[in-house]
Design an enzyme around this catalytic site. Structure first.
Site, PDB file in Angstrom:
ATOM      1  N   THR A   1      -4.545  -3.635   6.349  1.00 37.48           N
ATOM      2  CA  THR A   1      -3.891  -4.916   6.041  1.00 37.48           C
ATOM      3  C   THR A   1      -2.501  -4.753   5.423  1.00 37.48           C
ATOM      4  OG1 THR A   1      -5.002  -5.002   3.896  1.00 37.48           O
ATOM      5  CG2 THR A   1      -6.090  -6.140   5.721  1.00 37.48           C
TER       6      THR A   1
ATOM      7  N   TYR B   1      -0.232  -4.237  -1.622  1.00 38.46           N
ATOM      8  CA  TYR B   1       0.103  -4.930  -0.369  1.00 38.46           C
ATOM      9  C   TYR B   1       0.411  -6.407  -0.663  1.00 38.46           C
ATOM     10  CZ  TYR B   1      -2.202  -0.881   1.873  1.00 38.46           C
ATOM     11  OH  TYR B   1      -2.585   0.380   2.264  1.00 38.46           O
TER      12      TYR B   1
ATOM     13  N   HIS C   1       5.474   9.872 -13.915  1.00 38.01           N
ATOM     14  CA  HIS C   1       4.710   9.941 -15.163  1.00 38.01           C
ATOM     15  C   HIS C   1       3.729  11.090 -15.011  1.00 38.01           C
ATOM     16  CE1 HIS C   1       3.123   8.171 -18.843  1.00 38.01           C
ATOM     17  NE2 HIS C   1       1.902   8.306 -18.368  1.00 38.01           N
TER      18      HIS C   1
ATOM     19  N   SER D   1      -7.012   9.317  -1.936  1.00 40.80           N
ATOM     20  CA  SER D   1      -6.139   9.139  -0.777  1.00 40.80           C
ATOM     21  C   SER D   1      -4.930  10.048  -0.918  1.00 40.80           C
ATOM     22  CB  SER D   1      -5.692   7.671  -0.708  1.00 40.80           C
ATOM     23  OG  SER D   1      -4.843   7.455   0.380  1.00 40.80           O
TER      24      SER D   1
ATOM     25  N   TYR E   1      -5.438   6.878   8.172  1.00 42.75           N
ATOM     26  CA  TYR E   1      -4.511   5.747   8.320  1.00 42.75           C
ATOM     27  C   TYR E   1      -3.456   6.096   9.355  1.00 42.75           C
ATOM     28  CZ  TYR E   1      -1.314   7.953   4.798  1.00 42.75           C
ATOM     29  OH  TYR E   1      -0.474   8.795   4.092  1.00 42.75           O
TER      30      TYR E   1
ATOM     31  N   PRO F   1      -3.638   5.579  12.519  1.00 42.75           N
ATOM     32  CA  PRO F   1      -4.307   6.319  13.595  1.00 42.75           C
ATOM     33  C   PRO F   1      -3.651   6.116  14.959  1.00 42.75           C
ATOM     34  CG  PRO F   1      -5.561   4.348  13.058  1.00 42.75           C
ATOM     35  CD  PRO F   1      -4.445   4.427  12.056  1.00 42.75           C
TER      36      PRO F   1
ATOM     37  N   ASN G   1      -8.349  -3.235  19.685  1.00 37.71           N
ATOM     38  CA  ASN G   1      -8.673  -2.037  18.897  1.00 37.71           C
ATOM     39  C   ASN G   1     -10.172  -1.910  18.637  1.00 37.71           C
ATOM     40  OD1 ASN G   1      -5.984  -1.334  18.726  1.00 37.71           O
ATOM     41  ND2 ASN G   1      -5.656  -2.198  16.690  1.00 37.71           N
TER      42      ASN G   1
END
Length: 313
Positions: A25, A58, A143, A169, A219, A221, A283
């Protein structure tokens, strides 16, 4: 492994399961009309998607949450049918910020829990209100991060029932080992979300993750949108690849459908992002054909170690 449109979940190491195909998304909030994400999630759910991948940064989790809640109200799905993945942003690594950040996400979604909560990146930005903190020269302000301490705070979120599963991730092998070898590890990461497609097949990382029962979520893909602000646009477009197109012709499928099928056949979860109704449906049409071993090898051989998403931070 028999995969169908109705049943394509694979097990996670903590006893939960994840659908192999999800809807990404991410969209530029500046360029995306309000409500687009919500409509896309609703179309995806009607199409059969049960896995939605989102993130606080997002800036559209309120739309995702609303779409899920509307579909539940319609009786189309139950909450437990949906697998939602949220992400801990770089400015929220200090352990004391982890739970409040997840609670903020849940409040935005108006849901009681997320199915998977992941550390979005192994590096940290300076905590504060700025999502992308920069100095007077426009450089990111980093940081120091203690990934093990952040992970312990993630474990506490799982124990509190705010996240059913926890993962990471963009972690490499060294960063994964840091967590896996942490003294007193309570819950190991169930997944590692990384860029993965036929031009970047991640064989070594995939093998390492398999050995440790960590599912790779891929991700981009299908390659990515050609957005020069964060993507290497000089890379060749994946979907024009002659091999993918030739295999697609044989099965009456698109290069995109072949690229997605390739990954799910090797146990890699795919989360193609689309807000185009036709493509969202297209998809999903990857469960009515399968690639031969020879075709899988041909696609594996396309690997060029091309990373579209260069994470220039």
């Amino acid at each position: 492994m028999s995969l169908t449109a109705e049943s394509h979940r694979i097990p996670l190491s903590d006893g939960n399961s994840i659908p192999l195909l999800g809807l990404g998304t991410y969209a530029d909030p500046q360029k995306t009309p309000k409500g687009t994400c919500m409509e896309s999630v609703k179309i995806a759910i009607d199409t059969g998607y049960r896995h939605i991948d989102g993130a606080y940064v997002y800036f559209n989790e309120h739309e995702v949450g609303q779409a899920i809640r509307e579909k539940i109200a319609e009786g189309k799905i139950k909450r437990e049918d949906i697998f939602y993945c949220g992400k801990l942003w770089n400015t929220c690594h200090p352990p004391e910020l982890v739970r409040p950040t997840l609670e903020k996400t849940l409040k935005i979604l108006q849901l009681d829990y997320v199915d998977l909560y992941i550390i979005e990146l192994p590096m940290a930005f300076k905590p504060g209100d700025a999502i992308y903190p920069r100095d007077e020269n426009g450089k990111f302000i980093y940081h120091e991060t203690n990934l093990c301490a952040t992970w312990e705070a993630m474990e506490a979120c799982k124990d509190a029932g705010l996240a059913k599963s926890i993962g990471v991730s963009n972690f490499n092998r060294r960063q994964l080992e840091m967590i896996l070898n942490k003294p007193g590890l309570k819950h190991k990461p169930v997944s590692n979300q990384v860029e993965c497609h036929p031009y970047f097949t991640q064989p070594k990382l995939l093998e390492f993750c398999r050995q440790h029962d960590i599912v790779i979520v891929g991700y981009s893909p299908l390659g990515t949108s050609r957005d020069e602000t964060w993507v290497n646009v000089s890379s060749p477009p994946l979907l024009k690849d002659p091999v993918l197109n030739a295999i697609g012709k044989k099965y009456n499928k698109t290069a995109a459908q072949v690229a997605l099928r390739f990954n799910i056949q090797r146990g890699v979860v795919v989360i193609p992002k689309s807000f185009n109704p036709q493509r969202i449906r297209e998809n999903f049409q990857i469960f009515d054909f399968s690639l031969t071993e020879k075709e899988m090898k041909e696609i594996e051989a396309l690997n060029k170690n091309i990373r579209y998403v260069e994470l220039l931070m």
